[in-house]
Design an enzyme around this catalytic site. Structure first.
Site, PDB file in Angstrom:
ATOM      1  N   HIS A 433      -0.646  -0.785  -6.238  1.00  0.00           N
ATOM      2  CA  HIS A 433      -0.202  -0.894  -7.634  1.00  0.00           C
ATOM      3  C   HIS A 433      -1.293  -1.504  -8.517  1.00  0.00           C
ATOM      4  O   HIS A 433      -2.461  -1.341  -8.242  1.00  0.00           O
ATOM      5  CB  HIS A 433       1.109  -1.672  -7.704  1.00  0.00           C
ATOM      6  CG  HIS A 433       2.153  -1.104  -6.798  1.00  0.00           C
ATOM      7  ND1 HIS A 433       2.886   0.008  -7.096  1.00  0.00           N
ATOM      8  CD2 HIS A 433       2.566  -1.508  -5.554  1.00  0.00           C
ATOM      9  CE1 HIS A 433       3.708   0.288  -6.106  1.00  0.00           C
ATOM     10  NE2 HIS A 433       3.534  -0.611  -5.158  1.00  0.00           N
ATOM     11  N   GLU A 448       4.976  -7.496  -7.136  1.00  0.00           N
ATOM     12  CA  GLU A 448       4.233  -7.053  -5.967  1.00  0.00           C
ATOM     13  C   GLU A 448       2.729  -7.002  -6.225  1.00  0.00           C
ATOM     14  O   GLU A 448       1.931  -7.400  -5.378  1.00  0.00           O
ATOM     15  CB  GLU A 448       4.731  -5.670  -5.543  1.00  0.00           C
ATOM     16  CG  GLU A 448       3.975  -5.054  -4.385  1.00  0.00           C
ATOM     17  CD  GLU A 448       4.457  -3.656  -4.052  1.00  0.00           C
ATOM     18  OE1 GLU A 448       3.939  -3.079  -3.071  1.00  0.00           O
ATOM     19  OE2 GLU A 448       5.341  -3.134  -4.765  1.00  0.00           O
ATOM     20  N   HIS A 501       1.003  -3.846   0.741  1.00  0.00           N
ATOM     21  CA  HIS A 501       2.105  -3.736  -0.208  1.00  0.00           C
ATOM     22  C   HIS A 501       3.142  -4.815   0.077  1.00  0.00           C
ATOM     23  O   HIS A 501       3.085  -5.484   1.115  1.00  0.00           O
ATOM     24  CB  HIS A 501       2.766  -2.360  -0.107  1.00  0.00           C
ATOM     25  CG  HIS A 501       1.973  -1.256  -0.726  1.00  0.00           C
ATOM     26  ND1 HIS A 501       2.307  -0.670  -1.918  1.00  0.00           N
ATOM     27  CD2 HIS A 501       0.844  -0.635  -0.303  1.00  0.00           C
ATOM     28  CE1 HIS A 501       1.427   0.273  -2.217  1.00  0.00           C
ATOM     29  NE2 HIS A 501       0.520   0.315  -1.250  1.00  0.00           N
ATOM     30  N   GLU A 564       3.546  -3.676   4.809  1.00  0.00           N
ATOM     31  CA  GLU A 564       4.511  -4.263   3.882  1.00  0.00           C
ATOM     32  C   GLU A 564       4.695  -5.721   4.289  1.00  0.00           C
ATOM     33  O   GLU A 564       5.358  -6.021   5.282  1.00  0.00           O
ATOM     34  CB  GLU A 564       5.850  -3.527   3.950  1.00  0.00           C
ATOM     35  CG  GLU A 564       5.780  -2.070   3.515  1.00  0.00           C
ATOM     36  CD  GLU A 564       5.907  -1.898   2.011  1.00  0.00           C
ATOM     37  OE1 GLU A 564       5.845  -2.921   1.294  1.00  0.00           O
ATOM     38  OE2 GLU A 564       6.081  -0.755   1.554  1.00  0.00           O
TER      39      GLU A 564
END
Length: 602
Positions: A433, A448, A501, A564
């Site tokens: 992102h 995030e 992430h 993650e």
């Protein structure tokens, strides 16, 4: 080729199996209309669930844990099977819907699922049957009178069909008297059909999204003398409509050439479109009892859609468009069909809308009611028909054979020497992102993009101190698409690719926390090594190593993983990820796993 046994289940079986924690993908599907057989293949194991729903009759098949990664679609057929629709039921399940033509049904006990493997299934439908005869009784005059029609009316409305230039209402019986009117706010056009009733199998709500009409609804506002009502929910700037009877049996609804302004005999000015001008997105609102998210603009809209695998949201990209400085999304209440909605100006000429549907809400389609508007259909799950299974069938619930990845070789974790550039391994660290895309937003507004940037920078610094060349895809809060991240890795001939992430789920589920690591094809050993190192180094809950088709994993040629690091919506993970010391601990663990994979001591 290895052969697997076949398994059967009926559509009335309720499979109480938890959906996988990771997202698999629907590889392909097709419906053979000649054999009434549906086939579908996923890239990972799936356990389908089925139910029969009425009004209109349709077989609904949910695939838990499956994400489409593509827009919703519909294939239409002739005969008793009207269409097959594919859509995303919610973030945790894809949905296939087989819809029958009005007046037809199927025996749910005769719907047979066959699991060829855990990833390949077929669904055999029985031959559709007409509804019982008491719903349509032939009269001596050749007309048809519904069983509920006690007044002797000569017209019965059977169905609705959208044509290229209008709407056709299929009827049986004589030619009725028609009264057409439009509401004061110009949002509805009603056609009252005098002396008419609705057939039991007639659809009550039909999606149109053409010619300025959002949907058509049928109702029976008056039983004696009978009056059937056809309501067109229309765009306020759309033209008026006229209704006439057809010589072939039915009613024809067509738009007029002029757009009424509300006063008799007056017309509203046609909007002036400027070629080459940007469309300004002026409003985004939930309408039609929250069944549609409607986008309106100053100019004609051109758009593309699809599921954004990086965010898990449904993405609407509008080209040659800009967001108005005053535009805001709708107020999202607790009962809203939309869990989260984000607007962003991706480039000077491109606006993006990201929609996360609430649990149990299906984004079924997006259409253009008019040139200047888009309507995203939001469909809540409906209660299934109470169907009693045949007690003599006694068919066991199938458990399709597993197709787990092959166990690692004996010299795990690194059976194959990694590639190197000039004798020095090169590792791509990819914080997800950035810029206008915050990624997942969790408890207390935790974003995030900031978490993963901090962890990624620390991982890169640790690797450099250990003599490994680390290249980071973004070193600050900038916007970066997926393709440039992959291109960077390919251009420098990277040894491995590690994307970082943070996970999320509904804020109503703070109990869910933990580590997930994803790979595709050659990244299995890298994923397992990093995953184990993080478990050892942080004590985080283990949610497993999973295969997935994320873009950055599929498109990179070197071993690649996506880590993650926890759930920003999880009570435990959010508190830890907000702590800089814990992020350093996480970075140390990820770097240690990478070094182990490269065969270097840490």
């Amino acid at each position: 080729m290895k052969h697997f046994p076949h398994f059967l289940l009926t559509a009335t079986s309720l499979l109480l199996l938890a959906a996988p924690a990771h997202a698999s993908r629907l590889e392909s599907w097709r419906f053979d209309s000649n054999r009434n057989q549906l086939e579908f293949i996923t890239d990972e194991d799936v356990q389908p669930r089925a139910q029969l729903i009425s009004d209109p009759t349709r077989l609904v098949i949910d695939l838990p844990g499956v994400i489409l990664g593509r827009p919703a679609s519909t294939q239409s057929y002739g005969g008793a099977i009207r269409s097959v629709r594919l859509g995303q039921f919610d973030r945790g399940a894809a949905r296939l819907v087989v819809e029958l033509a009005p007046g037809y049904t199927i025996d749910p006990n005769q719907v047979k699922f066959r699991g060829i493997t855990a990833r390949q299934w077929t669904v055999q439908l029985p031959t559709p049957q007409l509804l019982p005869a008491d719903t349509a009784v032939n009269t001596p005059s050749g007309g048809v009178t519904g069983g509920s029609n006690q007044s002797g009316s000569s017209t019965q409305i059977q169905g609705v069909r959208v044509t290229p230039d209008g709407i056709f209402i299929r009827t049986n019986g004589g030619s009725p008297t028609l009264n057409v009117s439009r509401s004061d706010d110009r949002g509805q056009i009603t056609v009252d059909v005098q002396g008419a009733t609705l057939a039991l199998a007639a659809p009550r709500d039909v999606l149109v999204n053409r010619l300025g009409v959002n949907r058509v609804t049928l109702s029976q506002p008056q039983a004696s003398p009978p009056v059937a009502r056809i309501t067109l929910n229309v765009d306020r700037s759309s033209p008026d409509w006229q209704a006439t009877t057809s010589s072939v049996g039915g009613l024809v609804l067509l738009p007029t050439s002029k757009v009424a302004s509300g006063g008799e005999g007056n017309t509203a000015p046609t909007p002036v479109f400027r070629p080459g001008a940007l469309a300004t997105i002026e409003s985004i609102a939930l309408e039609n009892n929250d069944s549609q998210l409607v986008v309106r603009a100053s100019q004609p809209l051109k758009y593309t859609t699809g599921w954004d695998r990086a965010t898990g949201a449904y993405r609407v990209t509008i080209n040659s468009a800009q967001l108005s400085k005053t535009v805001k999304g709708p107020q999202l209440e607790a009962s809203s069909p939309v869990l989260k909605l984000r607007l962003r100006q991706e480039t000077a000429n491109t606006a993006v809308i990201l929609i996360t549907p609430a649990s149990g809400v299906l984004i079924s389609d997006l259409n253009q009611p008019s040139q200047q508007s888009l309507a995203l259909q939001l469909q809540r799950s409906r209660s299934p028909v109470a169907v009693q299974p045949n007690p003599s069938a006694n068919i066991p619930v199938p458990v399709a054979p597993r197709t787990d990845p092959v166990a690692p070789p004996s010299n795990y974790p690194n059976p194959d020497p990694p590639r190197a550039t000039n004798g020095r391994p090169v590792v791509i660290i990819d914080p997800g992102h950035g810029g206008p895309d915050p990624g997942a937003i969790g408890i207390g507004g935790l974003q995030e993009k900031g978490i993963v940037l901090d962890i990624g920078q620390k991982v890169a610094a640790i690797l450099e101190r250990q003599g490994v060349q680390a290249v980071i895809t973004r070193s600050d809060d900038r916007d970066l698409d997926l393709e440039p991240r992959v291109q960077l890795a390919e251009r420098i001939n990277a040894t491995v690719f590690v994307s970082i992430h943070a996970n999320s789920i509904s804020l109503s589920r703070p109990d869910i926390s933990g580590l997930e690591t994803y790979y595709y094809q050659s990244g299995l050993n890298l994923a397992r090594t990093i995953h184990q190192s993080v478990l050892e180094g942080t004590g985080i809950q283990d949610r497993g190593v999973r295969s997935a088709r994320f873009y950055v994993l599929r498109k990179t040629s070197m071993p690649s993983v996506l880590v993650e690091v926890g759930f920003v919506t999880g009570r435990d993970d959010a508190a830890k990820l907000s702590d800089g010391n814990y992020r350093t601990q996480m970075a140390n663990a990820i770097a240690r796993g990478i070094l182990r994979y490269l065969g270097r001591s840490s």
